[in-house]
Enzyme design. Structure first.
Site, PDB file in Angstrom:
ATOM      1  N   SER A 120       1.941  -2.602   6.138  1.00  0.00           N
ATOM      2  CA  SER A 120       2.925  -2.784   5.074  1.00  0.00           C
ATOM      3  C   SER A 120       3.966  -1.666   5.123  1.00  0.00           C
ATOM      4  O   SER A 120       4.767  -1.620   6.044  1.00  0.00           O
ATOM      5  CB  SER A 120       2.216  -2.871   3.725  1.00  0.00           C
ATOM      6  OG  SER A 120       3.090  -3.288   2.700  1.00  0.00           O
ATOM      7  N   ASP A 135       9.883  -3.270  -1.550  1.00  0.00           N
ATOM      8  CA  ASP A 135       9.209  -2.497  -2.583  1.00  0.00           C
ATOM      9  C   ASP A 135      10.049  -2.124  -3.794  1.00  0.00           C
ATOM     10  O   ASP A 135      11.249  -1.893  -3.717  1.00  0.00           O
ATOM     11  CB  ASP A 135       8.646  -1.212  -1.971  1.00  0.00           C
ATOM     12  CG  ASP A 135       7.521  -1.474  -1.003  1.00  0.00           C
ATOM     13  OD1 ASP A 135       6.937  -2.565  -1.072  1.00  0.00           O
ATOM     14  OD2 ASP A 135       7.230  -0.600  -0.171  1.00  0.00           O
ATOM     15  N   HIS A 157       4.700  -8.889   4.647  1.00  0.00           N
ATOM     16  CA  HIS A 157       4.369  -9.862   3.594  1.00  0.00           C
ATOM     17  C   HIS A 157       5.355 -11.032   3.585  1.00  0.00           C
ATOM     18  O   HIS A 157       5.590 -11.636   2.537  1.00  0.00           O
ATOM     19  CB  HIS A 157       4.364  -9.202   2.207  1.00  0.00           C
ATOM     20  CG  HIS A 157       3.528  -7.967   2.099  1.00  0.00           C
ATOM     21  ND1 HIS A 157       2.170  -8.002   1.879  1.00  0.00           N
ATOM     22  CD2 HIS A 157       3.859  -6.650   2.184  1.00  0.00           C
ATOM     23  CE1 HIS A 157       1.710  -6.759   1.823  1.00  0.00           C
ATOM     24  NE2 HIS A 157       2.714  -5.924   2.014  1.00  0.00           N
TER      25      HIS A 157
END
Length: 234
Positions: A120, A135, A157
């Site tokens: 990530s 984010d 993601h």
């Protein structure tokens, strides 16, 4: 260089990092000494994050040391055979790493043979910039330039799914917006459960879902799993 870039750390029905353990074991090649960069952790302490990572990787024979626990972080990076960068908040990760002067030493150590493992936010950090992170919260990292170990941008993601009735943009639309303002970039949409392994100048995508490549003015291209490609300019 040796890189393992994972979209995420947890899959449904599996323990934390469980799906990544065989991949990590495959790239160790005798490496055992690791430093862990926990700075992306926001809702867990750096000690908690480090201890959790050390416990999961111990069965592989990896000895994990949190970079925040050592008196001389630069010396620890120089001695490390593995550099592990955990996921969480990419902006916080970049801010803390930059303020401690760790970015250039980490990149240099990987270029000289250390294995880089990141999931990530850790995958974002390996890219030229962190401009394809998802984010929030956003903190000022004093610049978006990252480690530049992998030459393409990664969007972890990645999904194009939208909840019924949701009128916001899809992830692909967001990436397309970026490519309007920065057409020189190439972005990889890396779905959860997927990864990219890099070794000897070749990148190999893997995982159960389709990984996508986005370029300005072009249709998205699907990367075939386990088919190597060279992401570096020829």
């Amino acid at each position: 260089m040796e890189l393992l870039l994972l979209s995420n750390s947890t899959l449904p029905g599996k323990a934390w990092l469980e799906h990544a353990l065989p991949l990590i074991a495959n790239q160790l090649n005798g490496r055992r000494s690791a430093v862990f960069i926990p700075f992306a952790g926001v809702t867990q302490t750096w000690d908690e994050y480090t201890d959790k990572t050390a416990e999961v990787l111990a069965p592989l024979g990896i000895n994990v040391t949190g970079i925040h626990r050592v008196a001389d972080p630069l010396a620890a990076i120089e001695k490390a055979e593995i550099i592990i960068v955990g996921g969480g908040n990419t902006f916080q990760l970049m801010k803390e790493s930059r303020e401690r002067g760790l970015l250039a030493p980490m990149a240099d150590r990987v270029k000289r043979g250390a294995l880089y493992i990141g999931w990530s936010a850790g995958a974002n950090l390996a890219c030229p910039t962190i401009r394809t992170t998802n984010d929030m919260p956003i903190v000022d990292p004093n610049g978006f330039d990252a480690l530049d170990l992998f030459p393409l941008q990664i969007n972890p993601h990645f999904t194009n799914a939208l909840p019924e009735g949701h009128k916001g943009e899809t992830r692909e639309q967001r990436i397309r917006e970026l490519l309007v303002v920065a057409p020189e970039l190439t972005v990889i949409g890396l779905p959860e459960g997927n990864w990219i392994q890099v070794s000897n100048g070749q990148a190999v995508p893997g995982g159960p879902n389709t990984t996508w490549v986005f370029k300005a003015g072009e249709e998205a291209v699907a990367l075939e799993a386990v088919i190597a490609f060279n992401p570096w300019p020829h």
